[in-house]
Design an enzyme around this catalytic site. Structure first.
Site, PDB file in Angstrom:
ATOM      1  N   ASP A 195       1.143  -1.031   0.031  1.00 19.88           N
ATOM      2  CA  ASP A 195       0.004  -0.393   0.116  1.00 19.88           C
ATOM      3  C   ASP A 195       0.559   0.996  -0.202  1.00 19.88           C
ATOM      4  O   ASP A 195       0.119   2.802   0.047  1.00 19.88           O
ATOM      5  CB  ASP A 195      -0.871  -0.222   1.539  1.00 19.88           C
ATOM      6  CG  ASP A 195      -0.104  -0.703   2.445  1.00 19.88           C
ATOM      7  OD1 ASP A 195       0.737   0.034   2.522  1.00 19.88           O
ATOM      8  OD2 ASP A 195      -0.538   0.098   3.835  1.00 19.88           O
ATOM      9  N   GLU A 282      10.839  -4.065  12.821  1.00 14.28           N
ATOM     10  CA  GLU A 282      12.555  -3.703  12.160  1.00 14.28           C
ATOM     11  C   GLU A 282      13.507  -3.674  13.306  1.00 14.28           C
ATOM     12  O   GLU A 282      14.852  -4.680  12.198  1.00 14.28           O
ATOM     13  CB  GLU A 282      12.449  -2.319  11.707  1.00 14.28           C
ATOM     14  CG  GLU A 282      11.251  -1.789  10.756  1.00 14.28           C
ATOM     15  CD  GLU A 282       9.881  -1.525  11.461  1.00 14.28           C
ATOM     16  OE1 GLU A 282       9.941  -1.963  13.017  1.00 14.28           O
ATOM     17  OE2 GLU A 282       8.191  -1.230  10.609  1.00 14.28           O
TER      18      GLU A 282
HETATM   19  C1  UGA Z   1       2.924  -0.921   9.088  1.00 13.78           C
HETATM   20  C2  UGA Z   1       4.580  -0.869   8.441  1.00 13.78           C
HETATM   21  O1  UGA Z   1       4.623  -0.296   7.531  1.00 13.78           O
HETATM   22  C3  UGA Z   1       4.389  -1.996   8.055  1.00 13.78           C
HETATM   23  O2  UGA Z   1       5.525  -2.720   7.571  1.00 13.78           O
HETATM   24  C4  UGA Z   1       4.495  -3.093   8.919  1.00 13.78           C
HETATM   25  O3  UGA Z   1       4.289  -4.622   8.177  1.00 13.78           O
HETATM   26  C5  UGA Z   1       2.773  -3.012  10.039  1.00 13.78           C
HETATM   27  O4  UGA Z   1       2.818  -1.355  10.402  1.00 13.78           O
HETATM   28  C6  UGA Z   1       2.762  -4.183  11.518  1.00 13.78           C
HETATM   29  O5  UGA Z   1       2.236  -2.912  12.224  1.00 13.78           O
HETATM   30  O6  UGA Z   1       3.115  -4.424  11.184  1.00 13.78           O
HETATM   31  P1  UGA Z   1       0.779  -0.579   7.976  1.00 13.78           P
HETATM   32  O7  UGA Z   1       0.185   0.176   7.041  1.00 13.78           O
HETATM   33  O8  UGA Z   1      -0.128  -0.529   9.160  1.00 13.78           O
HETATM   34  O9  UGA Z   1       2.549  -0.858   8.029  1.00 13.78           O
HETATM   35  O10 UGA Z   1       0.207  -1.741   7.831  1.00 13.78           O
HETATM   36  P2  UGA Z   1       0.016  -3.034   6.128  1.00 13.78           P
HETATM   37  O11 UGA Z   1      -0.077  -1.914   5.291  1.00 13.78           O
HETATM   38  O12 UGA Z   1      -1.704  -2.977   6.833  1.00 13.78           O
HETATM   39  O13 UGA Z   1       0.473  -4.291   6.713  1.00 13.78           O
HETATM   40  C7  UGA Z   1       1.826  -4.565   5.797  1.00 13.78           C
HETATM   41  C8  UGA Z   1       1.820  -5.556   4.778  1.00 13.78           C
HETATM   42  O14 UGA Z   1       1.093  -6.574   5.162  1.00 13.78           O
HETATM   43  C9  UGA Z   1       1.347  -5.185   3.989  1.00 13.78           C
HETATM   44  O15 UGA Z   1       2.019  -5.574   2.983  1.00 13.78           O
HETATM   45  C10 UGA Z   1      -0.214  -5.965   3.585  1.00 13.78           C
HETATM   46  O16 UGA Z   1      -1.049  -6.083   2.337  1.00 13.78           O
HETATM   47  C11 UGA Z   1       0.672  -7.329   4.297  1.00 13.78           C
HETATM   48  N1  UGA Z   1      -0.948  -7.769   5.128  1.00 13.78           N
HETATM   49  C12 UGA Z   1      -1.894  -7.063   6.292  1.00 13.78           C
HETATM   50  C13 UGA Z   1      -0.570  -8.935   5.102  1.00 13.78           C
HETATM   51  O17 UGA Z   1      -0.531  -9.799   4.898  1.00 13.78           O
HETATM   52  N2  UGA Z   1      -1.696 -10.116   6.111  1.00 13.78           N
HETATM   53  C14 UGA Z   1      -2.618  -8.935   6.490  1.00 13.78           C
HETATM   54  O18 UGA Z   1      -3.321  -9.675   7.491  1.00 13.78           O
HETATM   55  C15 UGA Z   1      -2.320  -7.850   7.068  1.00 13.78           C
HETATM   56 MN    MN Z   2       1.062  -0.051   5.208  1.00 13.51          MN
END
Ligand code: UGA
Ligand code: MN
Length: 335
Positions: A195, A282
């Protein structure tokens, strides 16, 4: 004392050789203006050249996607050893905006030379949507899958910070690299969430990473920009300009660093883990690889990646269709 004695003598010499000194002054002026003029030319040439390269990269992106669509059964991989390969690791999961996110990433990655996209679906099995999409995208890729265990899976109504996301998926991508990429390969590993928004210059900035490079990230941690604090000579990281938990050993977002492939392959313990404090993913990964002194700051005065977060799709209309016994709007579509 010596100066006082020299002063009248110096003046005498100057007075007796006025023409000579004037000539030297004129030559200096000439050389100065000529070199400035030349520099202007060189800068102009460099600008034109970089415009040309941008145009060529755009063509390259077009050709890659065209080839992928025209020859769906041929594995076309234009990557070579002319420069380090960027391994971009992207966890992704099914939700209404998933395909739109992947389209944005594909478009952003296409003009980047030597980029290998490792996408890991958070799913029991690879889906047709993601498989077909990648087949036609044109970016060289590897598709993997691993589901998040039920007790770590974040649900629709949970606040987004409640559980870490993408942990097993990133580890799966890292494991694939350990198993498939030889140590002799020049490369860089980057965690590219599905995203975020990526400027194409980001990839050139990270490409020559020797250890772990770091840079500012836009729209994250409650700030317009969260960034490493850099020493005055620009060579070292000396702390973190962060507001959210600045005491973290590496107070930066997943999008704010890249790792040299050889360094990663030499550190078998480097991976992510569920059992770390919130916001420490990280730091957990990086502590196996570097100390703060060893980090390479890059693009310290620019934002080349943004932690954008896509709004959840509002689909009240679909509910209404269902209640009225009508078919869903996407019955005949892949959205
Ligand atoms: C923040 C950080 O930028 C992320 O790198 C970190 O993984 C995340 O917090 C975290 O809390 O672990 P955020 O925008 O809240 O980012 O997280 P998402 O973008 O919703 O998820 C990170 C990645 O994991 C995305 O590529 C998303 O597609 C993936 N994801 C998310 C999954 O593979 N499964 C899920 O159930 C949710
Ligand atoms: Mn994100």
């Amino acid at each position: 004392m010596a100066l006082v004695q020299w002063h009248p003598r110096l003046r005498r010499i100057m007075r007796n050789n006025r023409k000579f000194f004037f000539g030297v002054f004129l030559i200096f002026l000439f050389v100065f203006f000529a070199s400035e003029h030349e520099r202007g030319h060189i800068e102009g040439d460099a600008r034109r050249e970089s415009d040309q390269i941008v145009a060529l990269k755009a063509q390259l992106g077009y050709l890659k996607s065209k080839l992928a669509r025209e020859c769906p059964n041929v594995d076309i991989n234009a990557n070579d050893d002319s420069q380090p390969t960027i391994y971009a690791i992207t966890p992704t999961y099914a939700r209404p905006v998933q395909k739109a996110e992947l389209v944005r990433l594909c478009t952003q990655f296409l003009p980047v030379p030597n980029l290998h996209w490792i996408i890991i679906e958070d799913a029991e099995a690879k889906t047709n949507m993601v498989s077909n999409f990648l087949q036609g995208c044109g970016v060289p890729y590897t598709l993997l899958n691993i589901p998040t265990p039920a007790d770590w899976k974040i649900s629709e109504d949970d606040p987004s910070w409640l559980k870490p996301k993408g942990v097993l998926q990133r580890n799966e991508g890292l494991f694939w690299i350990r198993e498939n990429i030889p140590r002799s390969k020049n490369g860089v590993i980057y965690f590219a969430d599905d995203d975020n928004t990526y400027d194409r210059d980001l990839f050139e900035v990270m490409r020559d990473t020797k250890t772990v490079s770091v840079w500012p990230v836009g729209l994250v941690g409650g700030l317009m920009v969260e960034k490493p604090k850099v020493s005055s000579d620009g060579n070292k990281v000396i702390g973190w300009d962060a507001v959210w938990n600045p005491k973290r050993p590496f107070a930066l977002d997943m999008a704010g660093f890249a790792v040299n492939l050889g360094l990663f392959l030499s550190k078998p313990k480097a991976k992510f883990a569920y059992k770390v404090k919130r916001g420490f993913q990280e730091s957990e990964f990086l502590r196996h690889l570097v100390t703060m002194e060893e980090l390479e700051p890059k693009a310290s005065d620019k934002v080349l990646v943004w932690h954008t977060r896509t709004e959840k799709a509002k689909l009240g209309g679909e509910k209404m269709l269902l209640e009225n016994g009508k078919p869903p709007s996407d019955a005949m579509f892949e959205v």
